[in-house]
Design an enzyme around this catalytic site. Structure first.
Site, PDB file in Angstrom:
ATOM      1  N   THR A  13       1.715  -4.479   4.306  1.00  0.00           N
ATOM      2  CA  THR A  13       1.541  -4.912   5.825  1.00  0.00           C
ATOM      3  C   THR A  13       1.099  -6.361   6.191  1.00  0.00           C
ATOM      4  O   THR A  13       1.354  -6.913   7.075  1.00  0.00           O
ATOM      5  CB  THR A  13       0.652  -3.797   6.627  1.00  0.00           C
ATOM      6  OG1 THR A  13      -0.834  -3.822   5.807  1.00  0.00           O
ATOM      7  CG2 THR A  13       1.033  -2.480   6.674  1.00  0.00           C
ATOM      8  N   ASP A  14       0.440  -6.912   5.161  1.00  0.00           N
ATOM      9  CA  ASP A  14      -0.429  -8.292   5.206  1.00  0.00           C
ATOM     10  C   ASP A  14       0.700  -9.268   5.669  1.00  0.00           C
ATOM     11  O   ASP A  14       0.269 -10.241   6.546  1.00  0.00           O
ATOM     12  CB  ASP A  14      -0.959  -8.483   4.029  1.00  0.00           C
ATOM     13  CG  ASP A  14      -2.377  -7.777   3.660  1.00  0.00           C
ATOM     14  OD1 ASP A  14      -2.558  -6.882   4.638  1.00  0.00           O
ATOM     15  OD2 ASP A  14      -2.887  -7.954   2.856  1.00  0.00           O
ATOM     16  N   GLU A  70      -1.050 -29.741  28.174  1.00  0.00           N
ATOM     17  CA  GLU A  70      -2.044 -30.402  28.031  1.00  0.00           C
ATOM     18  C   GLU A  70      -2.097 -31.821  27.040  1.00  0.00           C
ATOM     19  O   GLU A  70      -2.768 -32.588  26.949  1.00  0.00           O
ATOM     20  CB  GLU A  70      -3.291 -29.445  27.338  1.00  0.00           C
ATOM     21  CG  GLU A  70      -3.934 -28.729  28.621  1.00  0.00           C
ATOM     22  CD  GLU A  70      -5.073 -27.934  28.113  1.00  0.00           C
ATOM     23  OE1 GLU A  70      -5.984 -28.226  27.682  1.00  0.00           O
ATOM     24  OE2 GLU A  70      -4.898 -26.647  28.131  1.00  0.00           O
ATOM     25  N   THR A  88       0.944  -1.202  -0.055  1.00  0.00           N
ATOM     26  CA  THR A  88       0.075   0.009  -0.028  1.00  0.00           C
ATOM     27  C   THR A  88       0.744   1.372  -0.017  1.00  0.00           C
ATOM     28  O   THR A  88       0.598   2.402  -0.436  1.00  0.00           O
ATOM     29  CB  THR A  88      -0.918  -0.044   1.230  1.00  0.00           C
ATOM     30  OG1 THR A  88      -1.793  -1.167   1.307  1.00  0.00           O
ATOM     31  CG2 THR A  88      -1.815   1.178   1.308  1.00  0.00           C
ATOM     32  N   TYR A 122      -7.316   0.899  -3.695  1.00  0.00           N
ATOM     33  CA  TYR A 122      -5.763   1.230  -4.156  1.00  0.00           C
ATOM     34  C   TYR A 122      -5.550   0.137  -5.077  1.00  0.00           C
ATOM     35  O   TYR A 122      -5.998  -1.260  -4.798  1.00  0.00           O
ATOM     36  CB  TYR A 122      -4.822   1.630  -3.302  1.00  0.00           C
ATOM     37  CG  TYR A 122      -4.516   0.677  -2.273  1.00  0.00           C
ATOM     38  CD1 TYR A 122      -5.306   0.262  -1.282  1.00  0.00           C
ATOM     39  CD2 TYR A 122      -3.364  -0.187  -2.877  1.00  0.00           C
ATOM     40  CE1 TYR A 122      -4.805  -0.830  -0.277  1.00  0.00           C
ATOM     41  CE2 TYR A 122      -3.004  -1.300  -2.152  1.00  0.00           C
ATOM     42  CZ  TYR A 122      -3.721  -1.431  -0.806  1.00  0.00           C
ATOM     43  OH  TYR A 122      -3.522  -2.552  -0.043  1.00  0.00           O
ATOM     44  N   LYS A 135       0.536  -8.033  12.762  1.00  0.00           N
ATOM     45  CA  LYS A 135      -0.575  -7.257  12.209  1.00  0.00           C
ATOM     46  C   LYS A 135      -1.960  -7.452  12.938  1.00  0.00           C
ATOM     47  O   LYS A 135      -2.138  -8.675  13.112  1.00  0.00           O
ATOM     48  CB  LYS A 135      -0.915  -7.343  10.637  1.00  0.00           C
ATOM     49  CG  LYS A 135      -1.531  -6.214  10.078  1.00  0.00           C
ATOM     50  CD  LYS A 135      -1.781  -6.271   8.742  1.00  0.00           C
ATOM     51  CE  LYS A 135      -2.855  -5.175   8.071  1.00  0.00           C
ATOM     52  NZ  LYS A 135      -2.866  -5.124   6.737  1.00  0.00           N
TER      53      LYS A 135
HETATM   54  N1  ASP Z   1      -2.610  -5.749   1.033  1.00  0.00           N
HETATM   55  C1  ASP Z   1      -1.598  -4.709   1.218  1.00  0.00           C
HETATM   56  C2  ASP Z   1      -0.205  -5.401   1.363  1.00  0.00           C
HETATM   57  O1  ASP Z   1       0.014  -6.284   2.308  1.00  0.00           O
HETATM   58  C3  ASP Z   1      -1.938  -4.049   2.489  1.00  0.00           C
HETATM   59  C4  ASP Z   1      -0.876  -3.241   2.885  1.00  0.00           C
HETATM   60  O2  ASP Z   1      -0.024  -2.983   2.527  1.00  0.00           O
HETATM   61  O3  ASP Z   1      -1.136  -2.564   3.853  1.00  0.00           O
HETATM   62  O4  ASP Z   1       0.743  -5.308   0.404  1.00  0.00           O
END
Ligand code: ASP
Length: 349
Positions: free
Chosen positions: A112-113, A306, A33, A46, A185
């Protein structure tokens, strides 16, 4: 202890170098992103990976005062499409950068994923104490209050700081600095997207200043379990999710596909039902290594609690979440298939 000595030596050597000149930082861009553009300023939707590394840098001219910066495009993907091939490319390139003294530190822009997985993979495969800092953004560059420029500026600030050396790979996001082993995340869309549920952030970056409050005691490279080159073929490890009344078919399917390891995202303390228990026995008998992790967002999976791991032939992920346990198991299985040795690796890294 070893980690603390490496940390002190790294800080000293980086301090000596950076006292003389502005640090040199190479930005390795992979997409996400942070490099995405949307249809309008009020739209969070986007297309990922549209902007290149020079576009990203042009949004933060002040960064030039902190470091001599250059950029390289390693990939242009949303991180849902991150791959082991790109991980290897990053690891090889970063080890070369430090070996050839091309830069003092590296910043990686990344979606971020799956950022936490890339960060932990690199933590285990980079053989130098120089700072390596990942960042990204939750809003595309075209959005109102885009968070990418600030996150990138902060990541450069963190990477340029001598105190960041010897800490392994870091994630810098929304003013927090996180250890790659612990970070995950936690939000689908909010800018406060990362947290380390078991340990908290190790530091903060704000107003061009970096402050650390803790250090992870787990080993980082150069004690790395495996050296990566372009030809490294990593063992196949998959994740199976446990839930109420889950059938175990997928475990049997993976065994039939001859995977090397399976991580179970178990319930609670790495638990699973009777169907899973029987399938895990079949998997272990077929030579597949099975690691118990948890779908709980915090806590650790306790060995021999467990579930009788010794008897079942399983190992536990300790406090690694399933996706991180998969990364470590892939690397560890390149070294050994012995239950005890694998478990020791999970308690060390
Ligand atoms: N789908 C995107 C990615 O991980 C989300 C992000 O960058 O925040 O590339």
């Amino acid at each position: 202890m070893k980690k603390i000595v490496v940390f002190i030596l790294a800080v000293c050597s980086v301090l000596i170098t950076s006292a003389q000149t502005k640090p040199k930082i190479i930005i390795l861009a992979t997409g996400g992103t942070i490099a995405g553009t949307g249809a309008a300023a009020d739209r969070a939707g986007y297309t990922a990976g549209k902007l290149n590394v020079d576009d990203l840098l042009s949004s933060i001219p002040a960064a030039k005062k902190i470091a001599d910066i250059s950029g390289e495009q390693i990939a242009s993907v949303g991180s849902q499409d991150m791959s082991i091939e790109i991980w290897k490319k990053l690891a090889v390139r970063i080890n070369d950068i430090f070996k050839n003294k091309e830069a003092d530190a590296v910043v990686i822009t990344h979606g971020t994923d799956t950022q936490e997985e890339t960060a932990y993979f690199l933590d285990l495969t980079i053989n130098y104490p120089n700072p390596v800092v990942l960042t990204g953004s939750m809003r595309p560059a075209t959005a109102i209050s885009a968070d990418g420029p600030k996150n990138l500026y902060d990541a450069i600030t963190v990477a340029a700081n001598p105190k960041s050396a010897g800490r392994g790979v870091l994630v810098s996001f929304n003013e927090g600095i996180f250890d790659s082993r612990d970070v995950t995340k936690i939000s689908t869309t909010k800018v406060n997207a990362f947290a380390s549920p078991n340990t908290g952030p190790i530091g903060q970056v704000y107003d061009g200043k970096v402050e650390y409050y803790s250090v992870s005691l787990r080993e980082v490279s150069p004690a790395s379990p495996v050296k990566i080159d372009n030809n490294t073929k990593l063992p196949r490890v998959e994740i199976v999710y446990m839930y109420a009344d889950a059938p175990a078919d997928y475990i049997d399917y993976l065994v039939s596909k001859k995977v090397d390891g399976i991580v179970i995202a178990g319930v609670g303390n790495g638990n699973f039902n009777k169907a899973f228990m029987d399938a895990v026995k079949r998997a272990v008998a077929a030579g597949v290594v099975v690691c118990r992790s948890t779908r709980c967002p915090s806590g650790r999976v306790v060995l021999e609690d467990e579930i009788n791991d010794k008897e079942l032939g399983t190992i536990v992920s300790d406090d690694l979440n399933p996706q991180k346990a998969r990364v470590l198991l892939m690397l560890a299985l390149s070294k050994t298939r012995k239950q005890k040795e694998l478990q020791d690796i999970f308690f060390k890294f």
